[in-house]
Design a protein around this motif. Structure first.
Motif, PDB file in Angstrom:
ATOM      1  N   PHE A   5       0.869  -1.171   0.000  1.00  0.00           N
ATOM      2  CA  PHE A   5       0.000   0.000   0.000  1.00  0.00           C
ATOM      3  C   PHE A   5       0.906   1.221   0.000  1.00  0.00           C
ATOM      4  CE2 PHE A   5      -2.519   3.402   1.661  1.00  0.00           C
ATOM      5  CZ  PHE A   5      -3.858   3.071   1.524  1.00  0.00           C
ATOM      6  N   ALA A   6       0.640   2.167  -0.903  1.00  0.00           N
ATOM      7  CA  ALA A   6       1.466   3.377  -0.953  1.00  0.00           C
ATOM      8  C   ALA A   6       0.584   4.573  -1.279  1.00  0.00           C
ATOM      9  CB  ALA A   6       2.580   3.250  -1.985  1.00  0.00           C
ATOM     10  N   ALA A   7       0.959   5.735  -0.737  1.00  0.00           N
ATOM     11  CA  ALA A   7       0.196   6.962  -0.974  1.00  0.00           C
ATOM     12  C   ALA A   7       1.149   8.105  -1.271  1.00  0.00           C
ATOM     13  CB  ALA A   7      -0.672   7.300   0.234  1.00  0.00           C
TER      14      ALA A   7
ATOM     15  N   LEU B 262       4.505   4.702  -6.075  1.00  0.00           N
ATOM     16  CA  LEU B 262       3.139   4.209  -6.269  1.00  0.00           C
ATOM     17  C   LEU B 262       3.104   3.084  -7.300  1.00  0.00           C
ATOM     18  CD1 LEU B 262       1.160   7.587  -6.264  1.00  0.00           C
ATOM     19  CD2 LEU B 262       1.519   6.019  -4.370  1.00  0.00           C
ATOM     20  N   ASP B 263       3.973   3.167  -8.275  1.00  0.00           N
ATOM     21  CA  ASP B 263       3.994   2.159  -9.336  1.00  0.00           C
ATOM     22  C   ASP B 263       4.441   0.793  -8.827  1.00  0.00           C
ATOM     23  OD1 ASP B 263       3.414   1.751 -12.073  1.00  0.00           O
ATOM     24  OD2 ASP B 263       5.538   1.718 -12.555  1.00  0.00           O
TER      25      ASP B 263
ATOM     26  N   ALA C 294      -2.280   1.683  -4.855  1.00  0.00           N
ATOM     27  CA  ALA C 294      -1.713   3.023  -4.909  1.00  0.00           C
ATOM     28  C   ALA C 294      -2.806   4.062  -4.699  1.00  0.00           C
ATOM     29  CB  ALA C 294      -1.031   3.256  -6.261  1.00  0.00           C
ATOM     30  N   LEU C 295      -2.508   5.036  -3.835  1.00  0.00           N
ATOM     31  CA  LEU C 295      -3.464   6.083  -3.482  1.00  0.00           C
ATOM     32  C   LEU C 295      -2.840   7.427  -3.838  1.00  0.00           C
ATOM     33  CD1 LEU C 295      -6.246   6.121  -1.879  1.00  0.00           C
ATOM     34  CD2 LEU C 295      -4.888   6.854   0.088  1.00  0.00           C
ATOM     35  N   LEU C 296      -3.503   8.188  -4.695  1.00  0.00           N
ATOM     36  CA  LEU C 296      -3.000   9.492  -5.112  1.00  0.00           C
ATOM     37  C   LEU C 296      -3.918  10.592  -4.571  1.00  0.00           C
ATOM     38  CD1 LEU C 296      -0.838  10.961  -6.913  1.00  0.00           C
ATOM     39  CD2 LEU C 296      -2.630  11.061  -8.673  1.00  0.00           C
ATOM     40  N   ILE C 297      -3.360  11.499  -3.753  1.00  0.00           N
ATOM     41  CA  ILE C 297      -4.112  12.618  -3.213  1.00  0.00           C
ATOM     42  C   ILE C 297      -4.155  13.736  -4.255  1.00  0.00           C
ATOM     43  CG2 ILE C 297      -4.351  14.226  -1.296  1.00  0.00           C
ATOM     44  CD1 ILE C 297      -4.422  11.242  -0.504  1.00  0.00           C
TER      45      ILE C 297
ATOM     46  N   ALA D  17       2.280  17.615 -10.634  1.00  0.00           N
ATOM     47  CA  ALA D  17       1.468  16.402 -10.454  1.00  0.00           C
ATOM     48  C   ALA D  17       0.862  15.903 -11.755  1.00  0.00           C
ATOM     49  CB  ALA D  17       0.358  16.657  -9.433  1.00  0.00           C
ATOM     50  N   HIS D  18       1.252  16.477 -12.874  1.00  0.00           N
ATOM     51  CA  HIS D  18       0.641  16.076 -14.145  1.00  0.00           C
ATOM     52  C   HIS D  18       0.998  14.634 -14.512  1.00  0.00           C
ATOM     53  CE1 HIS D  18      -0.751  20.131 -14.816  1.00  0.00           C
ATOM     54  NE2 HIS D  18       0.473  20.596 -14.635  1.00  0.00           N
ATOM     55  N   ARG D  19       2.235  14.274 -14.331  1.00  0.00           N
ATOM     56  CA  ARG D  19       2.647  12.898 -14.646  1.00  0.00           C
ATOM     57  C   ARG D  19       1.970  11.911 -13.704  1.00  0.00           C
ATOM     58  NH1 ARG D  19       7.392   9.360 -13.801  1.00  0.00           N
ATOM     59  NH2 ARG D  19       8.142  10.780 -12.184  1.00  0.00           N
ATOM     60  N   ALA D  20       1.836  12.292 -12.448  1.00  0.00           N
ATOM     61  CA  ALA D  20       1.202  11.407 -11.461  1.00  0.00           C
ATOM     62  C   ALA D  20      -0.267  11.182 -11.796  1.00  0.00           C
ATOM     63  CB  ALA D  20       1.352  11.992 -10.064  1.00  0.00           C
ATOM     64  N   ARG D  21      -0.959  12.241 -12.192  1.00  0.00           N
ATOM     65  CA  ARG D  21      -2.393  12.091 -12.488  1.00  0.00           C
ATOM     66  C   ARG D  21      -2.597  11.266 -13.762  1.00  0.00           C
ATOM     67  NH1 ARG D  21      -5.175  17.843 -10.564  1.00  0.00           N
ATOM     68  NH2 ARG D  21      -4.124  17.906  -8.538  1.00  0.00           N
ATOM     69  N   ALA D  22      -1.695  11.438 -14.724  1.00  0.00           N
ATOM     70  CA  ALA D  22      -1.788  10.614 -15.935  1.00  0.00           C
ATOM     71  C   ALA D  22      -1.513   9.152 -15.602  1.00  0.00           C
ATOM     72  CB  ALA D  22      -0.803  11.122 -16.985  1.00  0.00           C
ATOM     73  N   ALA D  23      -0.542   8.908 -14.737  1.00  0.00           N
ATOM     74  CA  ALA D  23      -0.225   7.533 -14.339  1.00  0.00           C
ATOM     75  C   ALA D  23      -1.385   6.909 -13.568  1.00  0.00           C
ATOM     76  CB  ALA D  23       1.040   7.511 -13.486  1.00  0.00           C
ATOM     77  N   ALA D  24      -2.051   7.707 -12.737  1.00  0.00           N
ATOM     78  CA  ALA D  24      -3.194   7.194 -11.974  1.00  0.00           C
ATOM     79  C   ALA D  24      -4.310   6.740 -12.903  1.00  0.00           C
ATOM     80  CB  ALA D  24      -3.705   8.272 -11.020  1.00  0.00           C
ATOM     81  N   GLU D  25      -4.578   7.536 -13.923  1.00  0.00           N
ATOM     82  CA  GLU D  25      -5.636   7.179 -14.872  1.00  0.00           C
ATOM     83  C   GLU D  25      -5.241   5.953 -15.691  1.00  0.00           C
ATOM     84  OE1 GLU D  25      -8.235   9.246 -18.496  1.00  0.00           O
ATOM     85  OE2 GLU D  25      -6.841  10.446 -17.274  1.00  0.00           O
TER      86      GLU D  25
END
Length: 301
Positions: A235-237, A247-248, A253-256, A271-279
């Motif tokens: 579990f990672a945030a 997160l990967d 994985a939890l993205l705030i 956070a653009h790369r993180a949000r794209a990775a989350a999707e």
């Protein structure tokens, strides 16, 4: 009847995903069962556990130290990050956020030199004095008050299901260790972060200028977690681009997502790369605005 978990969380998709994963992984015989020894949860700090805007809590501590060195030795203004302090160059701080290798290297070098020769106890005392006087410029709260109440509840919920918790941040390990026991209820050994080398001198541990390995950002996060725990997180945030690699590597994985400019801040820089990775990867995203009933520990929303 026991109190429902995560009381500061709205009953939405994020909360349901967390509860489903945590209960399934702790239920022997379930498809998602995880042996207790492997129940490792890892959290970023700035922007994940407490407010990071308008600047991370540690940043004025570091810049104040560098400004004092600059006053004592004006010749330092010829190089970064001292030149950025003189010029009030915000682009340098943005470069740090974006993990520009030259900016990061210059800051690591300056921080190492600034506290070189300081004992372990002296550094902690200096950090503690700074933290005792620190107040958030918008909320007027001391540092314990800007911790996110929903994340403290998540800590408790994970502990109740046998998870061992770690914080892994690009910030200073020894700075975070000053507050980790009182604020997060975590032992010092469960805090991972950027740190210097130490040497033994006349019965004391003394800080060296050289860093202890790479800065704990990006790929450095899972690398340090593996070195510290012998495991990658189940579990990672995190909340921004420097957390993507951590997160990967996690099973959950939890993205705030910071989208509440009334109770906190709304921003997406770094956070653009993180949000794209989350999707792309199906990570669970947490909207501060829509998923949290309460945001800050010392405020009622």
């Amino acid at each position: 009847m026991s109190e429902a978990p995560l009381g500061s969380w709205h009953d939405g998709a994020a909360k349901r995903a967390i509860v489903e994963f945590v209960t399934s992984s702790a239920t022997e015989g379930s498809q998602g069962f995880v042996a207790p020894v492997d129940r490792v949860a890892v959290f970023d700090n700035d922007g994940t556990l407490w407010v990071e805007k308008p600047a991370p809590v540690q940043l004025p501590f570091v810049l104040g130290k560098l400004a004092a060195r600059l006053e004592a030795d004006p010749s330092l203004a010829d190089r970064q990050p001292y030149r950025a302090i003189v010029d009030r160059d915000e682009s340098y701080l943005r470069a740090l956020n974006d993990q520009d290798p030259h900016a990061v290297a210059s800051m690591v070098d300056a921080v190492g030199s600034a506290w070189e020769g300081t004992t372990f106890g002296e550094f902690e005392a200096e950090a503690a004095r700074y933290l005792a006087a620190w107040r958030h410029e918008r909320f007027g709260l001391p540092y314990p008050g800007i911790v996110y109440q929903p994340m403290l509840e998540l800590f408790d919920y994970l502990r109740s299901h046998g998870r061992r918790l770690f914080v892994c941040s690009g910030g200073g390990r020894d700075f975070m260790r000053v507050i980790c026991e009182d604020v997060w209820g975590l032992p010092r050994e469960n805090v991972i972060g950027s740190a210097p080398e130490f040497s033994y001198r006349d019965g004391a541990m003394v800080r060296q200028a050289a860093p202890h390995g790479p800065v704990t950002l990006g790929p450095g996060k899972p690398e340090y977690v593996l070195a510290r725990t012998g495991r990658l997180p189940g579990f990672a945030a995190g909340n921004d681009d420097v957390d993507v690699e951590l997160l990967d590597t996690a099973r959950f994985a939890l993205l705030i997502v910071h989208d509440d400019d009334v109770r906190e801040y709304a921003y997406s820089d770094s956070a653009h790369r993180a949000r794209a990775a989350a999707e792309r990867s199906g990570w669970t995203t947490v909207s501060v605005k829509n998923d949290w009933k309460t945001v800050l520990k010392e405020r009622s929303d």
